[in-house]
Write a protein that holds these residues in place. Structure first.
Motif, PDB file in Angstrom:
ATOM      1  N   ILE A  18       0.764  -1.144  -0.143  1.00 13.59           N
ATOM      2  CA  ILE A  18       0.243  -0.048  -0.157  1.00 13.59           C
ATOM      3  C   ILE A  18       1.289   0.941  -0.220  1.00 13.59           C
ATOM      4  O   ILE A  18       0.505   2.225  -0.676  1.00 13.59           O
ATOM      5  N   ARG A  19       1.777   1.171   1.137  1.00  9.77           N
ATOM      6  CA  ARG A  19       2.502   2.377   1.235  1.00  9.77           C
ATOM      7  C   ARG A  19       3.279   3.192  -0.638  1.00  9.77           C
ATOM      8  O   ARG A  19       4.004   3.781  -0.931  1.00  9.77           O
ATOM      9  N   ASP A  20       3.629   1.125  -0.571  1.00  8.67           N
ATOM     10  CA  ASP A  20       5.292   1.336  -1.538  1.00  8.67           C
ATOM     11  C   ASP A  20       4.511   2.273  -3.447  1.00  8.67           C
ATOM     12  O   ASP A  20       5.583   1.998  -4.342  1.00  8.67           O
ATOM     13  N   THR A  21       3.205   1.547  -3.628  1.00  5.67           N
ATOM     14  CA  THR A  21       2.831   1.758  -4.970  1.00  5.67           C
ATOM     15  C   THR A  21       2.411   3.227  -4.859  1.00  5.67           C
ATOM     16  O   THR A  21       0.907   3.644  -3.898  1.00  5.67           O
ATOM     17  N   ILE A  22       3.324   3.641  -6.053  1.00  4.05           N
ATOM     18  CA  ILE A  22       3.122   5.133  -6.282  1.00  4.05           C
ATOM     19  C   ILE A  22       2.251   5.658  -8.268  1.00  4.05           C
ATOM     20  O   ILE A  22       3.373   4.814  -8.676  1.00  4.05           O
ATOM     21  N   ASP A  23       1.852   5.934  -8.085  1.00  9.94           N
ATOM     22  CA  ASP A  23       0.968   7.103  -8.836  1.00  9.94           C
ATOM     23  C   ASP A  23       0.250   5.347 -10.227  1.00  9.94           C
ATOM     24  O   ASP A  23       0.444   5.989 -10.288  1.00  9.94           O
ATOM     25  N   LYS A  24       0.158   4.372  -9.654  1.00 11.19           N
ATOM     26  CA  LYS A  24      -0.660   3.667  -9.199  1.00 11.19           C
ATOM     27  C   LYS A  24      -1.939   2.736  -9.072  1.00 11.19           C
ATOM     28  O   LYS A  24      -1.861   2.908  -7.720  1.00 11.19           O
ATOM     29  N   VAL A  25      -2.726   2.627  -9.571  1.00 11.82           N
ATOM     30  CA  VAL A  25      -3.715   2.494  -8.451  1.00 11.82           C
ATOM     31  C   VAL A  25      -3.764   0.898  -7.989  1.00 11.82           C
ATOM     32  O   VAL A  25      -2.991  -0.493  -8.842  1.00 11.82           O
ATOM     33  N   LEU A  26      -3.336   0.803  -6.985  1.00  7.07           N
ATOM     34  CA  LEU A  26      -3.369  -0.527  -5.964  1.00  7.07           C
ATOM     35  C   LEU A  26      -4.665  -1.328  -5.883  1.00  7.07           C
ATOM     36  O   LEU A  26      -5.533  -1.301  -5.433  1.00  7.07           O
ATOM     37  N   VAL A  27      -4.723  -2.183  -6.474  1.00  2.30           N
ATOM     38  CA  VAL A  27      -6.757  -3.433  -6.136  1.00  2.30           C
ATOM     39  C   VAL A  27      -6.145  -4.369  -5.199  1.00  2.30           C
ATOM     40  O   VAL A  27      -4.541  -5.423  -5.580  1.00  2.30           O
ATOM     41  N   LEU A  28      -6.431  -4.885  -4.385  1.00  2.00           N
ATOM     42  CA  LEU A  28      -5.963  -5.378  -3.255  1.00  2.00           C
ATOM     43  C   LEU A  28      -7.506  -6.454  -3.181  1.00  2.00           C
ATOM     44  O   LEU A  28      -8.405  -5.722  -3.084  1.00  2.00           O
ATOM     45  N   ARG A  29      -7.119  -7.895  -4.056  1.00  2.00           N
ATOM     46  CA  ARG A  29      -8.416  -8.769  -3.975  1.00  2.00           C
ATOM     47  C   ARG A  29      -8.065  -9.377  -2.745  1.00  2.00           C
ATOM     48  O   ARG A  29      -7.888 -10.259  -2.500  1.00  2.00           O
ATOM     49  N   PHE A  30      -9.476  -9.268  -1.581  1.00  3.86           N
ATOM     50  CA  PHE A  30      -9.332  -9.998   0.011  1.00  3.86           C
ATOM     51  C   PHE A  30     -10.258 -11.694  -0.483  1.00  3.86           C
ATOM     52  O   PHE A  30     -11.256 -11.099  -1.002  1.00  3.86           O
ATOM     53  N   GLY A  31      -9.756 -12.880   0.033  1.00  5.15           N
ATOM     54  CA  GLY A  31     -10.386 -13.874  -0.326  1.00  5.15           C
ATOM     55  C   GLY A  31     -10.316 -15.027  -0.165  1.00  5.15           C
ATOM     56  O   GLY A  31      -8.687 -15.097   0.282  1.00  5.15           O
ATOM     57  N   ARG A  32     -10.283 -16.418  -0.831  1.00  9.53           N
ATOM     58  CA  ARG A  32      -9.530 -17.620  -0.736  1.00  9.53           C
ATOM     59  C   ARG A  32      -9.240 -17.955  -1.739  1.00  9.53           C
ATOM     60  O   ARG A  32      -9.969 -18.576  -2.766  1.00  9.53           O
ATOM     61  N   SER A  82     -13.854  -9.983  -1.832  1.00  5.42           N
ATOM     62  CA  SER A  82     -13.564  -8.250  -2.275  1.00  5.42           C
ATOM     63  C   SER A  82     -12.820  -7.549  -2.186  1.00  5.42           C
ATOM     64  O   SER A  82     -11.232  -7.939  -2.229  1.00  5.42           O
ATOM     65  N   THR A  83     -12.961  -6.810  -2.632  1.00  7.09           N
ATOM     66  CA  THR A  83     -11.759  -6.016  -4.169  1.00  7.09           C
ATOM     67  C   THR A  83     -12.096  -4.662  -3.381  1.00  7.09           C
ATOM     68  O   THR A  83     -12.745  -3.561  -3.943  1.00  7.09           O
ATOM     69  N   VAL A  84     -10.842  -3.959  -2.495  1.00 10.20           N
ATOM     70  CA  VAL A  84     -10.141  -2.510  -2.638  1.00 10.20           C
ATOM     71  C   VAL A  84      -9.539  -1.969  -3.102  1.00 10.20           C
ATOM     72  O   VAL A  84      -8.503  -2.789  -3.416  1.00 10.20           O
ATOM     73  N   PHE A  85      -9.648  -0.779  -3.175  1.00  5.94           N
ATOM     74  CA  PHE A  85      -8.422   0.247  -4.053  1.00  5.94           C
ATOM     75  C   PHE A  85      -7.881   1.138  -2.875  1.00  5.94           C
ATOM     76  O   PHE A  85      -8.422   2.080  -2.341  1.00  5.94           O
ATOM     77  N   PHE A  86      -6.181   1.931  -3.547  1.00  6.23           N
ATOM     78  CA  PHE A  86      -6.299   2.642  -3.462  1.00  6.23           C
ATOM     79  C   PHE A  86      -5.171   3.193  -4.884  1.00  6.23           C
ATOM     80  O   PHE A  86      -4.876   2.674  -5.085  1.00  6.23           O
ATOM     81  N   PHE A  87      -5.123   4.786  -3.929  1.00  4.79           N
ATOM     82  CA  PHE A  87      -4.237   5.270  -5.086  1.00  4.79           C
ATOM     83  C   PHE A  87      -3.338   5.863  -4.356  1.00  4.79           C
ATOM     84  O   PHE A  87      -3.450   7.099  -3.254  1.00  4.79           O
TER      85      PHE A  87
END
Length: 151
Positions: A18-32, A82-87
């Motif tokens: 989360i901290r190191d992804t710069i100037d890109k959308v980070l897509v985190l898929r939470f699941g199994r 569940s998919t969470v997005f960061f920028f």
């Protein structure tokens, strides 16, 4: 398909990405990795990762890992996937027409749907927005109903 994507099982790994992804959308898929709907979403993510690589990064978070339970509770991951997005370490929200704007619940219908959502988040984030409108028509947005016990 999950072996093609970055798998995160520790809180420190999630914090770093989360901290190191710069100037890109980070897509985190939470699941199994063994859930059928998660496998369907992982297939779409793996097929799309090349097309979105210029403006997005994708990672998978295993919700069964004890170390990431702080994120599972914080984002209220009760339905998977569940998919969470960061920028730039900011949590990006999207108005899907549902009550919950914090995450995408369920799988995408097509690869292009995922690309459209990530591109809309990227364009909104570049304009300084923290919440954007969903570019998909309502019939392609997964619907779910939350049932509350003892309320």
């Amino acid at each position: 398909m999950a072996y093609l994507l970055n798998n995160l099982t520790k809180k420190k790994e999630v914090d770093c990405i989360i901290r190191d992804t710069i100037d890109k959308v980070l897509v985190l898929r939470f699941g199994r990795a063994i859930d059928a709907v998660c496998l369907q979403l992982d297939d779409i993510l793996a097929k799309s990762v090349r097309e979105v690589s210029r403006f997005a990064a994708v990672a998978l978070v295993d919700i069964d890992s004890e170390d990431v339970q702080v994120y599972v509770k914080y984002f209220d991951i009760s339905l998977i996937p569940s998919t969470v997005f960061f920028f730039n370490a900011h949590h990006m929200k999207m108005d899907y027409g549902t009550a919950d704007h914090t995450k995408w619940v369920g799988a995408f219908h097509r690869k292009q749907d995922f690309i459209d959502v990530v591109e809309a988040i990227y364009r909104g984030a570049m304009k300084g927005k923290l919440i954007v409108n969903c570019p998909l028509p309502p019939e392609r947005i997964p619907r779910y109903q939350l049932l509350y016990k003892d309320v």
